[in-house]
Design a protein around this motif. Sequence first.
Motif, PDB file in Angstrom:
ATOM      1  N   LEU A  70       0.822  -1.208   0.000  1.00 43.38           N
ATOM      2  CA  LEU A  70       0.000   0.000   0.000  1.00 43.38           C
ATOM      3  C   LEU A  70       0.858   1.261   0.000  1.00 43.38           C
ATOM      4  O   LEU A  70       0.541   2.247  -0.670  1.00 43.38           O
ATOM      5  CB  LEU A  70      -0.941   0.001   1.211  1.00 43.38           C
ATOM      6  N   ALA A  71       1.973   1.228   0.744  1.00 38.41           N
ATOM      7  CA  ALA A  71       2.872   2.387   0.765  1.00 38.41           C
ATOM      8  C   ALA A  71       3.463   2.642  -0.618  1.00 38.41           C
ATOM      9  O   ALA A  71       3.508   3.788  -1.095  1.00 38.41           O
ATOM     10  CB  ALA A  71       3.979   2.166   1.793  1.00 38.41           C
ATOM     11  N   SER A  72       3.911   1.579  -1.287  1.00 38.68           N
ATOM     12  CA  SER A  72       4.485   1.733  -2.622  1.00 38.68           C
ATOM     13  C   SER A  72       3.430   2.161  -3.638  1.00 38.68           C
ATOM     14  O   SER A  72       3.671   3.012  -4.492  1.00 38.68           O
ATOM     15  CB  SER A  72       5.129   0.417  -3.078  1.00 38.68           C
ATOM     16  N   LEU A  73       2.250   1.555  -3.538  1.00 35.98           N
ATOM     17  CA  LEU A  73       1.190   1.884  -4.483  1.00 35.98           C
ATOM     18  C   LEU A  73       0.771   3.342  -4.352  1.00 35.98           C
ATOM     19  O   LEU A  73       0.523   4.024  -5.350  1.00 35.98           O
ATOM     20  CB  LEU A  73      -0.010   0.960  -4.245  1.00 35.98           C
ATOM     21  N   GLN A  74       0.718   3.839  -3.128  1.00 31.70           N
ATOM     22  CA  GLN A  74       0.371   5.248  -2.917  1.00 31.70           C
ATOM     23  C   GLN A  74       1.418   6.160  -3.555  1.00 31.70           C
ATOM     24  O   GLN A  74       1.077   7.131  -4.232  1.00 31.70           O
ATOM     25  CB  GLN A  74       0.258   5.535  -1.420  1.00 31.70           C
ATOM     26  N   ARG A  75       2.693   5.845  -3.336  1.00 29.88           N
ATOM     27  CA  ARG A  75       3.751   6.669  -3.926  1.00 29.88           C
ATOM     28  C   ARG A  75       3.689   6.639  -5.452  1.00 29.88           C
ATOM     29  O   ARG A  75       3.833   7.677  -6.113  1.00 29.88           O
ATOM     30  CB  ARG A  75       5.117   6.176  -3.448  1.00 29.88           C
ATOM     31  N   VAL A  76       3.495   5.463  -6.016  1.00 24.95           N
ATOM     32  CA  VAL A  76       3.459   5.346  -7.474  1.00 24.95           C
ATOM     33  C   VAL A  76       2.281   6.116  -8.053  1.00 24.95           C
ATOM     34  O   VAL A  76       2.424   6.841  -9.048  1.00 24.95           O
ATOM     35  CB  VAL A  76       3.394   3.862  -7.890  1.00 24.95           C
ATOM     36  N   LEU A  77       1.115   5.968  -7.454  1.00 25.43           N
ATOM     37  CA  LEU A  77      -0.069   6.634  -8.000  1.00 25.43           C
ATOM     38  C   LEU A  77       0.053   8.150  -7.923  1.00 25.43           C
ATOM     39  O   LEU A  77      -0.301   8.858  -8.881  1.00 25.43           O
ATOM     40  CB  LEU A  77      -1.322   6.158  -7.257  1.00 25.43           C
ATOM     41  N   ILE A 238       5.769  -6.385  -7.207  1.00 16.04           N
ATOM     42  CA  ILE A 238       5.983  -5.221  -8.067  1.00 16.04           C
ATOM     43  C   ILE A 238       5.566  -5.543  -9.504  1.00 16.04           C
ATOM     44  O   ILE A 238       4.908  -4.735 -10.184  1.00 16.04           O
ATOM     45  CB  ILE A 238       7.453  -4.771  -8.022  1.00 16.04           C
ATOM     46  N   GLY A 239       5.930  -6.725  -9.980  1.00 17.38           N
ATOM     47  CA  GLY A 239       5.550  -7.123 -11.331  1.00 17.38           C
ATOM     48  C   GLY A 239       4.049  -7.223 -11.507  1.00 17.38           C
ATOM     49  O   GLY A 239       3.496  -6.786 -12.526  1.00 17.38           O
ATOM     50  N   VAL A 240       3.363  -7.781 -10.502  1.00 16.48           N
ATOM     51  CA  VAL A 240       1.906  -7.920 -10.587  1.00 16.48           C
ATOM     52  C   VAL A 240       1.236  -6.549 -10.583  1.00 16.48           C
ATOM     53  O   VAL A 240       0.322  -6.277 -11.379  1.00 16.48           O
ATOM     54  CB  VAL A 240       1.382  -8.786  -9.424  1.00 16.48           C
ATOM     55  N   LEU A 241       1.686  -5.660  -9.688  1.00 20.82           N
ATOM     56  CA  LEU A 241       1.116  -4.312  -9.639  1.00 20.82           C
ATOM     57  C   LEU A 241       1.348  -3.584 -10.961  1.00 20.82           C
ATOM     58  O   LEU A 241       0.438  -2.922 -11.488  1.00 20.82           O
ATOM     59  CB  LEU A 241       1.742  -3.516  -8.492  1.00 20.82           C
ATOM     60  N   GLY A 242       2.562  -3.689 -11.499  1.00 16.50           N
ATOM     61  CA  GLY A 242       2.852  -3.036 -12.770  1.00 16.50           C
ATOM     62  C   GLY A 242       1.986  -3.574 -13.897  1.00 16.50           C
ATOM     63  O   GLY A 242       1.489  -2.805 -14.728  1.00 16.50           O
ATOM     64  N   ALA A 243       1.795  -4.896 -13.917  1.00 13.84           N
ATOM     65  CA  ALA A 243       0.960  -5.491 -14.965  1.00 13.84           C
ATOM     66  C   ALA A 243      -0.494  -5.043 -14.836  1.00 13.84           C
ATOM     67  O   ALA A 243      -1.157  -4.774 -15.850  1.00 13.84           O
ATOM     68  CB  ALA A 243       1.050  -7.017 -14.884  1.00 13.84           C
TER      69      ALA A 243
END
Length: 266
Positions: A70-77, A238-243
């Motif tokens: 969730l922390a990474s996803l927030q930063r990426v978005l 990371i790969g799954v989120l990116g896909a």
Amino acid sequence: MMQSNAGGSRHRLFRPSLIVGALSLCAIIAAYWAMALRPGTNAALVPAPPVILQTLIEELRSGDLLTNTLASLQRVLIGYAIGAALALALGALAGWFRWWGYILNPIIDALRPIPALAYIPLVIVWVGIGEPSRIIIIALAVFKPIVVNARAGMQEVAQIYVDAARTLGASRWRVFATVALPSAVPYFIAGMRTGVSTGFLALVAAELIAAPSGLGFMIQNAGQYFRTDVTIVGIIVIGVLGALLDQTASRAGRALTAWSDVRREP
């Protein structure tokens, strides 16, 4: 009608792309598994897939994986939204309006060969090592491919459409909004899909800057303790989120360009 729907569902489930894609993933997993089972292979450095699966389950149960994801996803978005918005706006202006091109094209062309990771020392010095610095690095990584594609898309608008709109009395800004922008949408989507991969590439590097959480932090921390299984779990997530984000952008692109007659050849 029910039979037709059922047939359509079966057709979607057994599309060649899904079957071939699944087989290619299985082949990679099988090759890695064979390497892990070779005599003399260090199980701590090359953990077998069952060990990785068990680690994934443990990370999920502890809640650490969800927190870091969730922390990474927030930063990426956040970084992606900032970088994409700026890139689309500036790329569209530079590609369509002459004077905006005079101003922005030298800047865009100067930034193109510079990797976003090269800005990390400057960002740390100017902004510090807090959360804003990580978002800035991700936004910079996302910005470059999208602005280049957006500019190219605006430059490739068919002149016949522009002439037709002007003949009907459309103003310069109306042609820009109703003809040029819709025509350039496929280029926008291509850039945004590329921006997803570059955003995740910058994410790991950004989270190495004293981040208290995130998938990059988890991977770095696992590497210090030779927890290769945890490192692989982080890479997989990371790969799954990116896909997933890439597919979201792809589907949005198909929806926005449904008017196009272009069809992909088999």
